[in-house]
Design a protein around this motif. Structure first.
Motif, PDB file in Angstrom:
ATOM      1  N   SER A 153     -29.752 -27.421 -33.077  1.00  0.00           N
ATOM      2  CA  SER A 153     -30.198 -28.591 -32.308  1.00  0.00           C
ATOM      3  C   SER A 153     -29.143 -29.013 -31.287  1.00  0.00           C
ATOM      4  O   SER A 153     -29.487 -29.401 -30.169  1.00  0.00           O
ATOM      5  N   ASN A 154     -27.859 -28.895 -31.620  1.00  0.00           N
ATOM      6  CA  ASN A 154     -26.820 -29.193 -30.616  1.00  0.00           C
ATOM      7  C   ASN A 154     -26.864 -28.210 -29.451  1.00  0.00           C
ATOM      8  O   ASN A 154     -26.614 -28.582 -28.308  1.00  0.00           O
ATOM      9  N   LEU A 155     -27.183 -26.944 -29.767  1.00  0.00           N
ATOM     10  CA  LEU A 155     -27.297 -25.935 -28.706  1.00  0.00           C
ATOM     11  C   LEU A 155     -28.311 -26.389 -27.658  1.00  0.00           C
ATOM     12  O   LEU A 155     -28.030 -26.410 -26.457  1.00  0.00           O
ATOM     13  N   VAL A 156     -29.499 -26.764 -28.164  1.00  0.00           N
ATOM     14  CA  VAL A 156     -30.581 -27.107 -27.245  1.00  0.00           C
ATOM     15  C   VAL A 156     -30.297 -28.433 -26.532  1.00  0.00           C
ATOM     16  O   VAL A 156     -30.555 -28.580 -25.329  1.00  0.00           O
ATOM     17  N   ARG A 157     -29.706 -29.381 -27.249  1.00  0.00           N
ATOM     18  CA  ARG A 157     -29.479 -30.706 -26.657  1.00  0.00           C
ATOM     19  C   ARG A 157     -28.291 -30.716 -25.685  1.00  0.00           C
ATOM     20  O   ARG A 157     -28.357 -31.306 -24.618  1.00  0.00           O
ATOM     21  N   ASP A 158     -27.173 -30.062 -26.081  1.00  0.00           N
ATOM     22  CA  ASP A 158     -25.931 -30.231 -25.306  1.00  0.00           C
ATOM     23  C   ASP A 158     -25.493 -29.003 -24.516  1.00  0.00           C
ATOM     24  O   ASP A 158     -24.918 -29.142 -23.441  1.00  0.00           O
ATOM     25  N   PHE A 159     -25.710 -27.807 -25.079  1.00  0.00           N
ATOM     26  CA  PHE A 159     -25.125 -26.614 -24.444  1.00  0.00           C
ATOM     27  C   PHE A 159     -26.040 -26.008 -23.388  1.00  0.00           C
ATOM     28  O   PHE A 159     -25.589 -25.662 -22.300  1.00  0.00           O
ATOM     29  N   LEU A 160     -27.343 -25.861 -23.720  1.00  0.00           N
ATOM     30  CA  LEU A 160     -28.234 -25.211 -22.750  1.00  0.00           C
ATOM     31  C   LEU A 160     -28.284 -25.957 -21.410  1.00  0.00           C
ATOM     32  O   LEU A 160     -28.175 -25.316 -20.351  1.00  0.00           O
ATOM     33  N   PRO A 161     -28.431 -27.307 -21.427  1.00  0.00           N
ATOM     34  CA  PRO A 161     -28.480 -28.000 -20.127  1.00  0.00           C
ATOM     35  C   PRO A 161     -27.201 -27.797 -19.319  1.00  0.00           C
ATOM     36  O   PRO A 161     -27.248 -27.622 -18.098  1.00  0.00           O
ATOM     37  N   LEU A 162     -26.050 -27.797 -20.013  1.00  0.00           N
ATOM     38  CA  LEU A 162     -24.769 -27.593 -19.333  1.00  0.00           C
ATOM     39  C   LEU A 162     -24.718 -26.197 -18.698  1.00  0.00           C
ATOM     40  O   LEU A 162     -24.359 -26.030 -17.527  1.00  0.00           O
ATOM     41  N   GLU A 163     -25.100 -25.195 -19.488  1.00  0.00           N
ATOM     42  CA  GLU A 163     -25.064 -23.817 -18.973  1.00  0.00           C
ATOM     43  C   GLU A 163     -26.031 -23.653 -17.799  1.00  0.00           C
ATOM     44  O   GLU A 163     -25.692 -23.035 -16.776  1.00  0.00           O
ATOM     45  N   GLU A 164     -27.216 -24.229 -17.936  1.00  0.00           N
ATOM     46  CA  GLU A 164     -28.223 -24.087 -16.876  1.00  0.00           C
ATOM     47  C   GLU A 164     -27.780 -24.792 -15.591  1.00  0.00           C
ATOM     48  O   GLU A 164     -28.076 -24.324 -14.489  1.00  0.00           O
ATOM     49  N   GLU A 165     -27.040 -25.883 -15.746  1.00  0.00           N
ATOM     50  CA  GLU A 165     -26.501 -26.582 -14.569  1.00  0.00           C
ATOM     51  C   GLU A 165     -25.625 -25.631 -13.736  1.00  0.00           C
ATOM     52  O   GLU A 165     -25.539 -25.760 -12.517  1.00  0.00           O
ATOM     53  N   MET A 341     -14.550 -31.130 -26.584  1.00  0.00           N
ATOM     54  CA  MET A 341     -14.666 -29.669 -26.458  1.00  0.00           C
ATOM     55  C   MET A 341     -15.730 -29.283 -25.424  1.00  0.00           C
ATOM     56  O   MET A 341     -15.590 -28.282 -24.722  1.00  0.00           O
ATOM     57  N   LEU A 342     -16.802 -30.108 -25.326  1.00  0.00           N
ATOM     58  CA  LEU A 342     -17.802 -29.812 -24.294  1.00  0.00           C
ATOM     59  C   LEU A 342     -17.192 -29.961 -22.910  1.00  0.00           C
ATOM     60  O   LEU A 342     -17.532 -29.223 -21.979  1.00  0.00           O
ATOM     61  N   SER A 343     -16.219 -30.876 -22.775  1.00  0.00           N
ATOM     62  CA  SER A 343     -15.633 -30.991 -21.439  1.00  0.00           C
ATOM     63  C   SER A 343     -14.648 -29.850 -21.180  1.00  0.00           C
ATOM     64  O   SER A 343     -14.493 -29.412 -20.032  1.00  0.00           O
ATOM     65  N   ALA A 344     -14.018 -29.319 -22.236  1.00  0.00           N
ATOM     66  CA  ALA A 344     -13.198 -28.102 -22.054  1.00  0.00           C
ATOM     67  C   ALA A 344     -14.092 -26.932 -21.628  1.00  0.00           C
ATOM     68  O   ALA A 344     -13.742 -26.151 -20.735  1.00  0.00           O
ATOM     69  N   TYR A 345     -15.264 -26.843 -22.274  1.00  0.00           N
ATOM     70  CA  TYR A 345     -16.229 -25.779 -21.952  1.00  0.00           C
ATOM     71  C   TYR A 345     -16.691 -25.921 -20.497  1.00  0.00           C
ATOM     72  O   TYR A 345     -16.756 -24.947 -19.755  1.00  0.00           O
ATOM     73  N   ARG A 346     -16.970 -27.155 -20.097  1.00  0.00           N
ATOM     74  CA  ARG A 346     -17.384 -27.410 -18.714  1.00  0.00           C
ATOM     75  C   ARG A 346     -16.310 -26.962 -17.727  1.00  0.00           C
ATOM     76  O   ARG A 346     -16.603 -26.393 -16.683  1.00  0.00           O
TER      77      ARG A 346
END
Ligand SMILES: [Zn+2]
Length: 379
Positions: A153-165, A341-346
């Protein structure tokens, strides 16, 4: 093994990327007659002109020397359930433990070195063929091991939108037989163009060490999920991998991505293939995991800010060397599914998008097709 720094590659254009970097070489390679005067007292290496007597076989031997985890790791027998320790105490203990482990790096990163060791690629290019080198822009694979419903659920909520951006699509290895997979969510992952692969059986870390029959049973149990999502890639839980496992994968999947370039402290010390270039082993294409993983970095006590810098440095070095950049992050909150960590990934994604001549986003399956699909030209 001796750690050397390449001061000069001589007239070898294909080895310019390696100048200034450190490599871990077997004494047998350093003892070649052509290299008698090549090394300084401080282990700076200046390669002479002309042949030095290294071959592709030497590079392959280095690649496979520490590529497998033949024994189950001691870490699966931790005396306590780490995740049951309260978060605050865990963070404090982790910081102390992390610093301690970082100081002991020589014990768990003798070979391959950490966080990146490209010794096998160095030997390949010094041997003169350079066959496996990729042209820029090099592929950047963003992968996730989905170990739990929370991860999905975190993948779909937080990671996919970031990657698609950033115009990227990730590669997601799902545990098929441990928890009820939410196919509405996973179907969405696939329909948005992200890759779905298989992450073991039940994540109990037994498949690589099981009997032949039991291993086949566990691998075949993933077939319904693999068929439903046209999965062609496999990632071993905890990156535990043996030759029999890869042999069995070769008839069930197109590629494996379970061998780290530099394994760091986990799952066992001193493990990895010391190459960032895809290769074939035991009859299957291997796409190595080339960047240091989120779990190991957090364990060693690195801050998210440090982690972003490390990822970017390693990605730049790999791009120069003609490898594939391949990152594993976990989407659970205690790994990379949190704001810092999401901002490190970004930051990594921004770096990749900002250098289109150096990098391009790709999936594991796309890299497999480009490198290994012999039917591609005839299709
Ligand atoms: Zn996992």
């Amino acid at each position: 093994m001796t750690r050397v720094r390449l001061r000069s590659a001589g007239d070898r254009q294909q080895l310019a990327w390696a100048e200034g970097l450190e490599f871990t070489l077997p004494d047998g390679l350093l003892d070649r007659p052509a290299l008698r005067d090549a090394r300084s007292a401080t282990n700076d290496l200046t390669l002479p002109r002309g042949p030095i007597g290294w071959s592709d076989t030497d590079a392959k031997r280095l690649r496979e020397q520490a590529a497998f985890t033949d024994q189950p790791p001691a870490s699966s027998r931790l005396p306590f359930a780490y995740h049951r320790v309260p978060a605050r105490a865990r963070a404090a203990a982790a910081a102390i433990l992390g610093r301690w482990h970082r100081r002991r790096r020589r014990t768990w990163a003798t070979f391959p070195d950490w966080p990146l060791d490209l010794t096998s690629d160095f030997v390949t290019d010094a041997a003169g063929t350079g066959a496996a080198r990729a042209e820029a822009p090099v592929a950047v694979i963003l992968s996730h091991d989905i170990d739990s419903p929370e991860g999905l659920s975190n993948l779909v909520r937080d990671f996919l939108p970031l990657e698609e951006e950033f115009g990227a699509r990730s590669t997601n290895y799902i545990v098929p037989c441990a928890w009820p997979v939410d196919h509405a969510l996973l179907g969405e992952v696939a329909s948005r163009g992200h890759e779905v692969g298989v992450h073991g059986y039940d994540h109990a870390n037994r498949t690589p060490f099981a009997s032949d029959n039991e291993r086949a049973r566990r691998l075949d149990a993933a077939r319904p999920l693999a068929d439903r999502y046209a999965a062609v890639g496999y990632r071993a839980p905890s990156l535990l991998r043996t030759r029999p496992l890869l042999r069995d994968l070769s008839s069930r999947f197109r590629y494996d991505s379970s061998i780290p370039t530099s394994g760091g402290p986990f799952p066992v010390p001193n493990s990895g293939c010391a190459t960032a270039r895809p290769f074939v082993v035991e009859g299957i294409a291997e796409i190595p995991l080339t960047l240091p993983r989120d779990g190991s970095l957090r364990f060693l006590g690195h801050s998210p800010r440090d982690i972003a810098c490390l990822w970017i440095d390693c990605a730049d070095t790999i791009a120069r060397s003609g490898g594939v950049v391949s990152l594993l992050t976990h989407c659970e909150r205690r790994f990379s599914g949190n704001r810092e960590m999401l901002s490190a990934y970004r930051r990594l994604l921004e770096h990749v998008r900002g250098a289109p001549r150096r990098f391009r986003f790709a999936t594991g399956a796309a890299v497999w097709r480009e490198r290994f699909d012999v039917d591609r030209g005839r299709a």
